[in-house]
Scaffold this motif. Structure first.
Motif, PDB file in Angstrom:
ATOM      1  N   HIS A  60      47.700  27.865  31.457  1.00 48.16           N
ATOM      2  CA  HIS A  60      48.885  28.399  30.776  1.00 48.16           C
ATOM      3  C   HIS A  60      48.505  29.034  29.442  1.00 48.16           C
ATOM      4  N   GLU A  61      47.527  28.448  28.775  1.00 48.67           N
ATOM      5  CA  GLU A  61      47.068  29.000  27.500  1.00 48.67           C
ATOM      6  C   GLU A  61      46.526  30.411  27.680  1.00 48.67           C
ATOM      7  N   CYS A  93      39.939  29.640  29.838  1.00 49.71           N
ATOM      8  CA  CYS A  93      40.941  29.610  28.782  1.00 49.71           C
ATOM      9  C   CYS A  93      40.390  30.331  27.554  1.00 49.71           C
ATOM     10  N   ASN A  94      41.154  30.337  26.475  1.00 52.50           N
ATOM     11  CA  ASN A  94      40.750  31.063  25.267  1.00 52.50           C
ATOM     12  C   ASN A  94      39.500  30.484  24.629  1.00 52.50           C
ATOM     13  N   HIS A  95      39.184  29.222  24.946  1.00 51.29           N
ATOM     14  CA  HIS A  95      38.021  28.568  24.352  1.00 51.29           C
ATOM     15  C   HIS A  95      36.800  28.607  25.269  1.00 51.29           C
ATOM     16  N   CYS A 127      47.862  28.331  22.295  1.00 52.48           N
ATOM     17  CA  CYS A 127      47.463  26.941  22.514  1.00 52.48           C
ATOM     18  C   CYS A 127      48.607  25.990  22.204  1.00 52.48           C
ATOM     19  N   HIS A 128      49.325  26.266  21.123  1.00 55.14           N
ATOM     20  CA  HIS A 128      50.443  25.398  20.742  1.00 55.14           C
ATOM     21  C   HIS A 128      51.602  25.525  21.723  1.00 55.14           C
ATOM     22  N   LYS A 129      51.773  26.693  22.290  1.00 55.89           N
ATOM     23  CA  LYS A 129      52.917  26.922  23.166  1.00 55.89           C
ATOM     24  C   LYS A 129      52.657  26.468  24.593  1.00 55.89           C
ATOM     25  N   ALA A 130      51.408  26.368  25.011  1.00 49.80           N
ATOM     26  CA  ALA A 130      51.087  26.037  26.396  1.00 49.80           C
ATOM     27  C   ALA A 130      51.505  24.611  26.727  1.00 49.80           C
ATOM     28  N   VAL A 131      51.746  24.374  28.017  1.00 49.69           N
ATOM     29  CA  VAL A 131      52.082  23.028  28.471  1.00 49.69           C
ATOM     30  C   VAL A 131      50.932  22.085  28.159  1.00 49.69           C
TER      31      VAL A 131
END
Length: 650
Positions: free
Chosen positions: A489-490, A627-629, A596-600
């Motif tokens: 989701h991120e 993911c972004n990381h 990241c904060h908004k993802a489940v």
């Protein structure tokens, strides 16, 4: 007493020059190999003794050296590769300085034997015999034998490592040459035994075999073919998918006009291209050939010619970044048929010193996968198999999908977490359908995208369960998929907010009740310093005293419940960032933090509809494999792997 200035002897001058060019036996092999390439060789034999410390013999079938030129070959600054300043400014050969053989001859015993096509026999010269020309027997081509490296400079010889270490350096160098020059066959002998052999790779299948021999089959299975051209710049080769990353930078091969290069500018461009998809402790793998007009690059900045200088360095950096970044955008879940179509649409052309025309790029094809190792499904078989999966999925969720008669009823009965999934459902809608007025801050989700059970295939299959509140378990036509729902989701959110930002579609929603919170003076100053940049992202805020911030507007795709933590994290991130960082890096870092904060998160309960919506989003999202990381978002276990685990059929 001060010492007087004295002219150095020719022997001492050559030994000093050798110190710049010759570091170890592998340095000698490099110079000899480049000379063979410039001579047009297609067959090379390399013979070594004791890791090259005692003997290096390189024999090629190039066009040879004329009799009268043999003596000049061992003379400093004598070369056939450049005659004028104009040729120096547009070098198209591997070597050019003319000091390599002279430097080698000053620290080792050198014997050269060569024959040209029209000569009745070969001629030989030995620096230990006064450089006297001696008739010899030899096929067309040249043999250069270097014995007892650093025999006359004991201080340098004692710094040589063990035989195994010196051979390993030569072996690593040979790999670099063989990955670039597919038209050359090479045989290597060490201490009288043949240790390696590389036949000519004149077909895509043979090229694939050579790459597999050097880099391994796993690299081939995870490789993406890059083939881009723009103006006088051409980039070709292979880059590995982010999931095939390395703990060391030991599978990175980059060539500029056929020359082996290690350059900080190039390394930075590739690192930036992988930034969003690769873990910061891992290194990408690649084999890339970059062709540029020789007149726009200076290769004469370092004695070993490993470094170079571009006239238009920014142009080169942006070109490499853009093309590799674009190629990595296709790393998302795909079906086998889609992979085959992508492979057949890609071609590969061996590197050339001249920029290639587009029609030349379409001449050769390289297919990464071996079709003989894959099931040979017909279209009807695939459709029948997938229809069975669809019927199974209908039995699993059919009742739930048809239970409610209206979207309002569905929204009121599902367990969707509004602060988590509003962004996903809204961002999946066309931009012109987004409701961005003040009501959006108080409205619930209006629709939940439902799965259309049409006759099409889905690479990530259909969700069947949520495991430990963290993973989504999905069934495909040939196995199981496990998805890290937060990481997936991120990535989906990150790519969408980046697209909104790039298209200037980021808009704010005014909060009915402004958010007020306290923070340190330092972090408050950081946010005020970057107020203009953050306002473009949709944040509108102002100071309220020395340690208080009031937030009046936030991006339309966010909810207000986590704004305080989000802005604090953004402020801390900006505080730690160096001022030399470019604005795009700041923006992407902030967007990643927001995503990241908004993802489940773990233990957020999702319905089957929500899980399948996320799977469909992943299939349409660029770079969805990580993911972004840089962490993987999903893994697959095939039916064959499951059969092995349970010893079925054994």
């Amino acid at each position: 007493m001060a010492r007087r200035i004295k002219l150095l002897s020719m022997e001492l001058s050559n030994q000093i020059a050798a110190g710049e060019v010759i570091e170890r036996p592998s340095s000698i092999v490099k110079e000899l190999f480049e000379n063979a390439i410039d001579a047009g060789a297609t067959q090379i034999m390399l013979e070594l003794e004791h890791g090259g410390k005692e003997k290096i013999l390189l024999r090629d079938n190039g066009f040879g050296i004329e009799k009268d030129d043999l003596i000049l070959a061992l003379t400093p600054h004598a070369t056939s590769k450049i005659y004028s300043l104009e040729e120096l400014e547009a070098i198209q050969s591997m070597g050019f300085r003319g000091e390599a053989l002279a430097s080698i001859g000053s620290i080792a015993k050198v014997k050269i034997t060569s024959k040209v096509a029209n000569a009745p026999h070969a001629w030989s010269i030995n620096n230990q015999l006064g450089n006297e020309l001696i008739p010899a027997s030899h096929p067309i081509g040249t043999s250069i034998e270097v014995a007892q490296v650093f025999y006359n400079t004991p201080a340098r010889r004692k710094f040589l490592k063990a035989e195994r270490t010196e051979y390993a350096h030569i072996d690593d160098l040979i790999k670099k040459f063989m990955l670039c020059h597919f038209d050359i066959a090479l045989t290597i002998l060490h201490n009288g035994k043949e240790v390696k052999s590389f036949p000519v790779a004149d077909t895509p299948q043979k090229q694939q075999a050579r790459i597999a021999q050097i880099c391994g089959e796993e690299f081939i299975e995870n490789a993406i073919i890059v083939q881009e051209a723009s103006m006088d710049l051409t980039l070709q080769g292979w880059i590995a998918k982010p999931q095939f990353s390395k703990s060391r930078a030991d599978l990175q091969y980059f060539y500029v006009n056929g020359r082996i290069i290690k350059d900080k500018l190039i390394a930075h461009a590739i690192k930036q291209a992988y930034k969003d998809v690769l873990h910061h402790l891992r290194y990408p793998a690649f084999i890339l050939f970059f062709n540029i007009n020789p007149a726009t690059v200076d290769v004469n900045v370092h004695p070993t010619k490993h470094e170079l200088r571009f006239r238009e360095s920014r142009l080169v950096h942006d070109f490499l970044f853009a093309k590799i970044h674009h190629a990595l955008s296709h790393t998302r879940p795909t079906l086998y048929e889609e992979e085959i179509e992508e492979e057949q649409s890609l071609t590969y052309q061996a590197p050339s010193l001249k920029p290639m025309e587009k029609n030349e790029l379409d001449n050769k094809r390289l297919y990464w996968q071996d079709d003989s190792n894959r099931p040979n499904y017909s279209n009807s078989q695939l459709a029948q198999s997938h229809n069975q999966d669809l019927r199974l999925y209908e039995r699993l969720i059919g009742k739930a999908a048809n239970q409610f008669s209206s979207t309002e009823e569905l929204a009121s009965n599902t367990t969707i977490k509004k602060d988590k999934w509003q962004s996903a459902t809204q961002l999946s809608m066309p931009l012109d359908e987004l409701d961005i007025d003040h009501e959006i801050a108080t409205k619930e989700i209006q629709t939940v995208p439902q799965l259309q059970l049409e006759d099409k295939k889905y690479p990530l299959g259909f969700a069947v369960a949520q495991v430990h509140g963290i993973f989504i378990l999905s069934q495909t036509e040939d196995g199981l998929i496990v998805v890290d729902m937060h990481a997936a989701h991120e990535r989906v959110l990150y790519e969408k907010v980046k697209a909104l930002w790039a298209n200037n579609k980021v808009v704010s929603q005014q909060l009915l009740l402004p958010i007020t919170f306290e923070l340190s003076t330092i972090l408050l100053d950081v946010l005020l310093q970057h107020e203009k940049m953050l306002s473009k992202l949709g944040f509108v805020y102002a100071p309220l005293g020395e340690k208080t911030l009031v937030v009046r507007e936030i991006p339309v795709y966010l909810k207000s419940s986590h704004i305080e933590d989000l802005l604090l994290n953004i402020a801390k991130s900006l505080e730690l960032s160096t001022q030399s960082k470019e604005i795009d890096d700041y923006i992407n870092q902030i967007l990643a933090t927001m995503s990241c904060h908004k993802a489940v998160r773990a233990n957020d309960n999702l319905t089957l509809q929500e899980m399948n919506h996320l799977l469909r989003e992943m299939e349409q999202t660029a770079r969805a494999d990580q993911c972004n990381h840089g962490r993987p978002t999903w893994v697959k276990v095939s039916v064959a792997d499951l059969d092995k685990l349970f010893m079925r059929g054994q």
